[in-house]
Motif scaffolding. Structure first.
Motif, PDB file in Angstrom:
ATOM      1  N   PRO A  33     -15.035 -47.561  50.613  1.00 45.08           N
ATOM      2  CA  PRO A  33     -16.250 -48.345  50.872  1.00 45.08           C
ATOM      3  C   PRO A  33     -17.345 -48.137  49.829  1.00 45.08           C
ATOM      4  O   PRO A  33     -17.999 -49.095  49.399  1.00 45.08           O
ATOM      5  CB  PRO A  33     -16.695 -47.849  52.257  1.00 45.08           C
ATOM      6  N   GLN A  34     -17.532 -46.892  49.410  1.00 43.69           N
ATOM      7  CA  GLN A  34     -18.583 -46.607  48.427  1.00 43.69           C
ATOM      8  C   GLN A  34     -18.249 -47.223  47.064  1.00 43.69           C
ATOM      9  O   GLN A  34     -19.134 -47.773  46.389  1.00 43.69           O
ATOM     10  CB  GLN A  34     -18.800 -45.102  48.312  1.00 43.69           C
ATOM     11  N   HIS A  35     -16.986 -47.106  46.653  1.00 42.04           N
ATOM     12  CA  HIS A  35     -16.588 -47.711  45.376  1.00 42.04           C
ATOM     13  C   HIS A  35     -16.866 -49.212  45.374  1.00 42.04           C
ATOM     14  O   HIS A  35     -17.418 -49.763  44.412  1.00 42.04           O
ATOM     15  CB  HIS A  35     -15.102 -47.466  45.121  1.00 42.04           C
ATOM     16  N   SER A 182      -5.623 -48.538  46.595  1.00 42.04           N
ATOM     17  CA  SER A 182      -6.664 -47.717  45.990  1.00 42.04           C
ATOM     18  C   SER A 182      -6.685 -47.880  44.478  1.00 42.04           C
ATOM     19  O   SER A 182      -5.645 -47.861  43.816  1.00 42.04           O
ATOM     20  CB  SER A 182      -6.434 -46.243  46.340  1.00 42.04           C
ATOM     21  N   SER A 183      -7.874 -48.033  43.938  1.00 37.97           N
ATOM     22  CA  SER A 183      -8.037 -48.156  42.504  1.00 37.97           C
ATOM     23  C   SER A 183      -8.730 -46.904  41.971  1.00 37.97           C
ATOM     24  O   SER A 183      -8.733 -45.866  42.648  1.00 37.97           O
ATOM     25  CB  SER A 183      -8.811 -49.432  42.169  1.00 37.97           C
ATOM     26  N   VAL A 184      -9.333 -46.992  40.787  1.00 42.14           N
ATOM     27  CA  VAL A 184      -9.864 -45.778  40.175  1.00 42.14           C
ATOM     28  C   VAL A 184     -10.940 -46.117  39.156  1.00 42.14           C
ATOM     29  O   VAL A 184     -10.896 -47.168  38.509  1.00 42.14           O
ATOM     30  CB  VAL A 184      -8.723 -44.976  39.491  1.00 42.14           C
ATOM     31  N   ASP A 185     -11.924 -45.236  39.047  1.00 47.49           N
ATOM     32  CA  ASP A 185     -12.891 -45.267  37.950  1.00 47.49           C
ATOM     33  C   ASP A 185     -12.372 -44.282  36.907  1.00 47.49           C
ATOM     34  O   ASP A 185     -12.697 -43.086  36.922  1.00 47.49           O
ATOM     35  CB  ASP A 185     -14.274 -44.858  38.462  1.00 47.49           C
ATOM     36  N   THR A 186     -11.531 -44.783  36.019  1.00 50.31           N
ATOM     37  CA  THR A 186     -10.822 -43.916  35.072  1.00 50.31           C
ATOM     38  C   THR A 186     -11.786 -43.116  34.208  1.00 50.31           C
ATOM     39  O   THR A 186     -11.579 -41.915  33.978  1.00 50.31           O
ATOM     40  CB  THR A 186      -9.881 -44.752  34.191  1.00 50.31           C
ATOM     41  N   ALA A 187     -12.830 -43.763  33.712  1.00 55.93           N
ATOM     42  CA  ALA A 187     -13.756 -43.067  32.812  1.00 55.93           C
ATOM     43  C   ALA A 187     -14.404 -41.869  33.499  1.00 55.93           C
ATOM     44  O   ALA A 187     -14.603 -40.815  32.875  1.00 55.93           O
ATOM     45  CB  ALA A 187     -14.824 -44.039  32.314  1.00 55.93           C
ATOM     46  N   HIS A 188     -14.714 -42.007  34.790  1.00 55.53           N
ATOM     47  CA  HIS A 188     -15.351 -40.905  35.512  1.00 55.53           C
ATOM     48  C   HIS A 188     -14.428 -39.690  35.560  1.00 55.53           C
ATOM     49  O   HIS A 188     -14.838 -38.560  35.251  1.00 55.53           O
ATOM     50  CB  HIS A 188     -15.719 -41.352  36.921  1.00 55.53           C
ATOM     51  N   PHE A 189     -13.175 -39.897  35.940  1.00 53.32           N
ATOM     52  CA  PHE A 189     -12.270 -38.760  36.107  1.00 53.32           C
ATOM     53  C   PHE A 189     -11.695 -38.268  34.774  1.00 53.32           C
ATOM     54  O   PHE A 189     -11.295 -37.103  34.677  1.00 53.32           O
ATOM     55  CB  PHE A 189     -11.173 -39.106  37.105  1.00 53.32           C
ATOM     56  N   ALA A 190     -11.688 -39.124  33.773  1.00 55.75           N
ATOM     57  CA  ALA A 190     -11.222 -38.677  32.455  1.00 55.75           C
ATOM     58  C   ALA A 190     -12.143 -37.630  31.854  1.00 55.75           C
ATOM     59  O   ALA A 190     -11.755 -36.920  30.910  1.00 55.75           O
ATOM     60  CB  ALA A 190     -11.094 -39.873  31.513  1.00 55.75           C
ATOM     61  N   ASP A 366     -13.739 -52.172  39.353  1.00 53.10           N
ATOM     62  CA  ASP A 366     -14.440 -53.381  38.920  1.00 53.10           C
ATOM     63  C   ASP A 366     -13.527 -54.596  39.070  1.00 53.10           C
ATOM     64  O   ASP A 366     -13.941 -55.650  39.563  1.00 53.10           O
ATOM     65  CB  ASP A 366     -14.869 -53.247  37.458  1.00 53.10           C
ATOM     66  N   ARG A 367     -12.277 -54.457  38.640  1.00 47.33           N
ATOM     67  CA  ARG A 367     -11.326 -55.558  38.755  1.00 47.33           C
ATOM     68  C   ARG A 367     -11.032 -55.870  40.220  1.00 47.33           C
ATOM     69  O   ARG A 367     -10.965 -57.032  40.621  1.00 47.33           O
ATOM     70  CB  ARG A 367     -10.036 -55.207  38.011  1.00 47.33           C
TER      71      ARG A 367
END
Length: 393
Positions: A33-35, A182-190, A366-367
């Protein structure tokens, strides 16, 4: 007939407001929900309606603006009300608030079918059901939840599911169901791949470290964790997250088991940066049959090897693509963890990471939000056409 309002917002540049009905507190674990709603708030007003808290001198809505741009609304009700009375009061408060805010056109996004009665006074342009879990299978789920969900299916214009297994279970219950795992904020976790400082409460712990973050509840395989820790005293298990719906005293204890509590989303990369293996030690039970753990792609984005039990939405696609090791039973899980530790720094480990990176490049919240938004607008167009048809009759 669906009730659709058209007002100045519909013809203007602003997207309709979005009212979100959720069973999860906004400030709880940062997840689906937050994402989604932080992204929605970039282009529309988002009002996140939590379940009520009791003990207020009079019934009221507490309204606050989160730094993300989301407005969080918490019904504060008098003590002693039954659940049904509380929902009826919340429905009156919410309808009055919508009128006072002059929300002429808005969409309704529902996470929790149980709270559907609080929408009694609302007339959304589009109703969206984002089915992120099979809540009826969770510990303590009320018996009327399935009936409420059936009612929500009848009202919803579009349904999203949080994973493939859930999509298989829901696709025949509504004509407009779409799977958004479930998706991901790759830049955050990278960020975990950089030389981030080891957090103070983790820094003293020996290596190797095998970590998990998330809610620790009836979905967590306590017996598996306890036996692994007993068998491998040199391995140190780092557990981040709140303990809910289970007795904390039931958790295994030992010198190599470290419960560090709940962490903010912004802090997670620093912890991951100093883990050797990331774990998904979920039990195989009714509560986990339909889950799609958000942390799977997050672990991979951090560059940490992952070992999971055979959760269907981890097996497909991550296990099938050999991005995550899948193992059920303590013997197999222990062997998979050992193999992941052995693979660190090897060409095989680097090849696995590169495969994971290539797959993650196809994912982003985002996508996901953009695709969901397009489907919402399609539903709105269908409703408008249907309304015009009714008027013509």
């Amino acid at each position: 007939m669906k009730h659709v309002n058209f007002g100045p917002e519909a013809a203007g540049t602003d997207a309709p407001a979005l009212l979100v009905l959720s069973h999860l507190r906004w400030d709880f674990v940062f997840q689906r929900p937050q994402h989604l709603m932080t992204r929605a708030a970039r282009s529309r007003r988002v009002y996140y309606i939590e379940e009520p808290v009791y003990g207020a001198p009079s019934d009221q809505l507490a309204v606050r603006r989160d730094a993300s741009g989301v407005t969080v609304i918490t019904p504060q009700l008098q003590q002693g009300r039954s659940a049904d009375e509380g929902r009826a009061s919340t429905a009156r408060l919410l309808a009055s608030w919508v009128q006072a805010e002059h929300l002429h056109v808005y969409d309704l996004w529902v996470y929790t079918p149980m709270e559907l009665p609080v929408t009694a006074g609302l007339t959304p342009r589009v109703t969206i059901y984002d089915c992120m879990d099979e809540l009826a299978n969770f510990k303590g789920a009320p018996p009327e939840l399935r009936a409420r969900e059936a009612a929500l299916f009848r009202r919803a214009d579009v349904v999203f599911t949080g994973g493939y297994r859930l999509y298989e279970a829901k696709r025949d219950q509504h004509p407009n169901v779409h799977c958004f795992p479930s998706s991901v904020d790759t830049a955050h976790f990278a960020q975990a791949r950089q030389a981030l400082p080891d957090p103070a409460d983790q820094e003293p712990l020996p290596r190797p470290r095998l970590g998990f973050y998330g809610v620790i509840d009836e979905r967590f395989d306590i017996a598996l964790l306890g036996e692994l820790a007993r068998r491998r005293p040199a391995w140190h298990f780092v557990l981040l997250g709140p303990v809910v719906k289970i007795d904390p005293a039931s958790l295994p204890r030992g010198e190599n088991l470290h419960y560090l509590g709940m962490k903010r989303y912004t802090e997670l990369p620093a912890y991951l940066a100093h883990w050797d293996v990331a774990l998904l030690p979920f039990a195989r039970n009714a509560a986990t049959e339909f889950i799609s753990p958000t942390k799977t792609p997050e672990y991979l984005a951090a560059g940490v090897p992952v070992v999971s039990t055979g959760i269907r939405d981890v097996v497909r696609p991550y296990g099938e693509r050999d991005l995550v090791r899948i193992a059920d039973g303590v013997d197999a899980f222990e062997a998979a963890c050992a193999a992941a530790l052995d693979e660190r720094g090897t060409p095989a480990g680097e090849a696995r990471r590169q495969r994971a990176d290539a797959f993650l490049a196809t994912l982003s919240w985002d996508r996901t939000w953009a695709e969901m938004s397009a489907l919402i607008e399609q539903a709105a167009e269908r409703n408008e056409v249907a309304l015009v048809g009714v008027a013509d009759d």
